[in-house]
Enzyme design. Structure first.
Site, PDB file in Angstrom:
ATOM      1  N   ARG A  66     -11.538  46.562  -3.604  1.00 54.05           N
ATOM      2  CA  ARG A  66     -12.015  47.532  -4.595  1.00 54.05           C
ATOM      3  C   ARG A  66     -13.369  47.042  -5.102  1.00 54.05           C
ATOM      4  O   ARG A  66     -13.540  45.861  -5.398  1.00 54.05           O
ATOM      5  CB  ARG A  66     -11.049  47.645  -5.771  1.00 54.05           C
ATOM      6  CG  ARG A  66     -11.634  48.485  -6.895  1.00 54.05           C
ATOM      7  CD  ARG A  66     -10.643  48.807  -7.974  1.00 54.05           C
ATOM      8  NE  ARG A  66      -9.663  49.784  -7.516  1.00 54.05           N
ATOM      9  CZ  ARG A  66      -8.744  50.329  -8.314  1.00 54.05           C
ATOM     10  NH1 ARG A  66      -8.697  49.994  -9.585  1.00 54.05           N
ATOM     11  NH2 ARG A  66      -7.897  51.211  -7.840  1.00 54.05           N
ATOM     12  N   ARG A 113      -2.164  49.072 -10.794  1.00 47.00           N
ATOM     13  CA  ARG A 113      -1.307  49.645  -9.763  1.00 47.00           C
ATOM     14  C   ARG A 113      -1.731  49.280  -8.341  1.00 47.00           C
ATOM     15  O   ARG A 113      -0.915  48.866  -7.521  1.00 47.00           O
ATOM     16  CB  ARG A 113      -1.277  51.178  -9.850  1.00 47.00           C
ATOM     17  CG  ARG A 113      -0.284  51.705 -10.838  1.00 47.00           C
ATOM     18  CD  ARG A 113      -0.847  52.905 -11.508  1.00 47.00           C
ATOM     19  NE  ARG A 113      -1.985  52.512 -12.307  1.00 47.00           N
ATOM     20  CZ  ARG A 113      -1.875  52.095 -13.572  1.00 47.00           C
ATOM     21  NH1 ARG A 113      -0.747  52.100 -14.167  1.00 47.00           N
ATOM     22  NH2 ARG A 113      -2.949  51.663 -14.244  1.00 47.00           N
ATOM     23  N   THR A 114      -3.003  49.453  -8.031  1.00 46.05           N
ATOM     24  CA  THR A 114      -3.408  49.290  -6.629  1.00 46.05           C
ATOM     25  C   THR A 114      -3.232  47.841  -6.191  1.00 46.05           C
ATOM     26  O   THR A 114      -2.635  47.559  -5.143  1.00 46.05           O
ATOM     27  CB  THR A 114      -4.858  49.767  -6.434  1.00 46.05           C
ATOM     28  OG1 THR A 114      -5.000  51.033  -7.047  1.00 46.05           O
ATOM     29  CG2 THR A 114      -5.216  49.867  -4.970  1.00 46.05           C
ATOM     30  N   HIS A 158     -10.628  56.953  -2.783  1.00 41.50           N
ATOM     31  CA  HIS A 158      -9.509  56.040  -3.064  1.00 41.50           C
ATOM     32  C   HIS A 158      -8.361  56.449  -2.129  1.00 41.50           C
ATOM     33  O   HIS A 158      -7.365  57.034  -2.544  1.00 41.50           O
ATOM     34  CB  HIS A 158      -9.116  56.178  -4.533  1.00 41.50           C
ATOM     35  CG  HIS A 158      -8.185  55.122  -5.058  1.00 41.50           C
ATOM     36  ND1 HIS A 158      -7.512  54.228  -4.246  1.00 41.50           N
ATOM     37  CD2 HIS A 158      -7.814  54.819  -6.330  1.00 41.50           C
ATOM     38  CE1 HIS A 158      -6.780  53.436  -5.004  1.00 41.50           C
ATOM     39  NE2 HIS A 158      -6.935  53.771  -6.268  1.00 41.50           N
ATOM     40  N   LYS A 167     -22.188  33.652  -7.009  1.00 41.45           N
ATOM     41  CA  LYS A 167     -23.345  32.801  -6.641  1.00 41.45           C
ATOM     42  C   LYS A 167     -24.332  33.577  -5.786  1.00 41.45           C
ATOM     43  O   LYS A 167     -25.287  33.016  -5.262  1.00 41.45           O
ATOM     44  CB  LYS A 167     -22.861  31.576  -5.850  1.00 41.45           C
ATOM     45  CG  LYS A 167     -21.855  30.719  -6.561  1.00 41.45           C
ATOM     46  CD  LYS A 167     -21.370  29.613  -5.610  1.00 41.45           C
ATOM     47  CE  LYS A 167     -20.032  29.073  -6.038  1.00 41.45           C
ATOM     48  NZ  LYS A 167     -19.333  28.395  -4.933  1.00 41.45           N
TER      49      LYS A 167
HETATM   50  N1   CP Z   1      -4.336  54.505  -9.658  1.00 41.13           N
HETATM   51  C1   CP Z   1      -5.050  53.382  -9.685  1.00 41.13           C
HETATM   52  O1   CP Z   1      -5.971  53.179  -8.874  1.00 41.13           O
HETATM   53  O2   CP Z   1      -4.696  52.514 -10.690  1.00 41.13           O
HETATM   54  P1   CP Z   1      -5.320  51.093 -10.912  1.00 41.13           P
HETATM   55  O3   CP Z   1      -6.763  51.291 -11.333  1.00 41.13           O
HETATM   56  O4   CP Z   1      -4.488  50.453 -11.998  1.00 41.13           O
HETATM   57  O5   CP Z   1      -5.259  50.346  -9.610  1.00 41.13           O
END
Ligand code: CP
Length: 306
Positions: free
Chosen positions: A104, A54-55, A132, A83
């Site tokens: 991320r 999703r993100t 998040h 590396k």
């Molecule tokens: N909600 C969320 O962060 O989903 P993903 O891990 O698929 O990005």
């Protein structure tokens, strides 16, 4: 003014700045074609050191729907980090090529470290079990659009509240709006971290911690379900013991208010039975869609385009 800013944790933006983002997201939802060329010539970099559906996809779709372009990687092994290159050098390099970066990383604080060496806005797309913030923007936009307000709500957070970064960010964000109450539903081993409890106590926010969902589901305006995250456990035995602590099913939904909504950041594993998807109160896929619109609004604001 949000132009040039980073988003590392939910409190980085004032309530007024959040409202600007939500108003723009509302506009984009209403009139998407008006924004189809907004990011013409701009590049978004996605630096994903951990899996995501999703993100990453919603950020990429957001930039493409705004007429911009996307570069990036979805696993660390396909970049020079494999590396031994540092986060700091990686982001300095990415700053030479892109206008905005989304990161991320499994380590808490990684996005903050990146932002300190970056010449372009950095957005935290999840740092370990910490925060998040763009999931929180998604959650807030969804609540605002469906419930019509962000205050005077009773919010139940259920599942892995210890490692669940989405819950940590959401509690911090919703604790800024008046009259909200929290019911924290988890096994003791997965209780919310002490620093979150401290924030609630310092702000005199009403909350309780319980283990059984059935006892409290009838009190809730929002049920925020979360997955027990295998990847955060050190010990497989603990994960197996705790993974099915909560399974929301139609029987349990009968105990809930008619206008309660069920949110989940997704992915789900077992914690919501598929039968619940047909209940109109289950809006987690609508929530995933709003995630793209709110990220479109965020990109426009951080680039100073709207
Ligand atoms: N909600 C969320 O962060 O989903 P993903 O891990 O698929 O990005």
């Amino acid at each position: 003014m949000l132009k040039g800013r980073n988003l590392i944790e939910p409190m980085d933006f004032t309530l007024e700045e959040l409202e600007q983002i939500f108003l723009l997201a509302d506009e984009i939802i209403k009139n998407p074609t008006q924004y189809a060329k907004m990011c013409d010539g701009k590049i978004l970099a996605t630096l994903f050191f951990e899996p995501s559906t999703r993100t990453r996809f919603s950020f990429e779709a957001a930039m493409l729907r705004l007429g911009g372009n996307v570069i990036g990687f979805s696993e660390a092994n396909s970049s020079s980090v494999a590396k031994g290159e540092s986060i700091s050098d990686t982001i300095r390099t990415v700053s030479c090529y892109a206008d905005i970066a989304v990161m991320r990383h499994p380590k808490e604080g990684a996005a903050l470290v990146a932002s300190e060496s970056s010449h372009i806005p950095v957005v935290n797309a999840g740092d370990g079990g910490h925060q998040h913030p763009t999931q929180t923007l998604t959650d807030l936009l969804t609540i605002r659009r469906v419930k019509g307000r962000l205050k005077n709500l009773t919010i139940g957070c259920c599942g892995d509240l210890k490692f669940g970064r989405t819950v940590h960010s959401l509690i911090k964000a919703l604790s800024r709006y008046e009259g909200n109450k929290f019911i924290l539903i988890s096994p003791q081993e997965l209780n919310v971290p002490e620093y979150i409890i401290r924030i609630l106590k310092e702000k005199n926010i009403e909350f309780k911690q319980v283990e059984k969902m059935e006892e409290v589901i009838g009190e809730l305006d929002i049920l925020y379900m979360t997955r027990v995250q295998k990847e955060r456990f050190f010990n497989e035995e603990d994960y197996v013991r705790l993974k099915d602590s909560y399974i929301l099913c139609n029987e349990k939904m009968k105990l809930a208010k008619e206008n309660m909504i069920v949110l989940h950041p997704l992915p789900r594993v077992n914690e919501i039975a598929y039968e619940v998807d047909d209940d109109p109160r289950a809006i987690y896929f609508k929530q995933a869609k709003y995630g793209m619109f709110v990220r479109m609004a965020l990109i426009c604001k951080l680039l100073g385009l709207a």
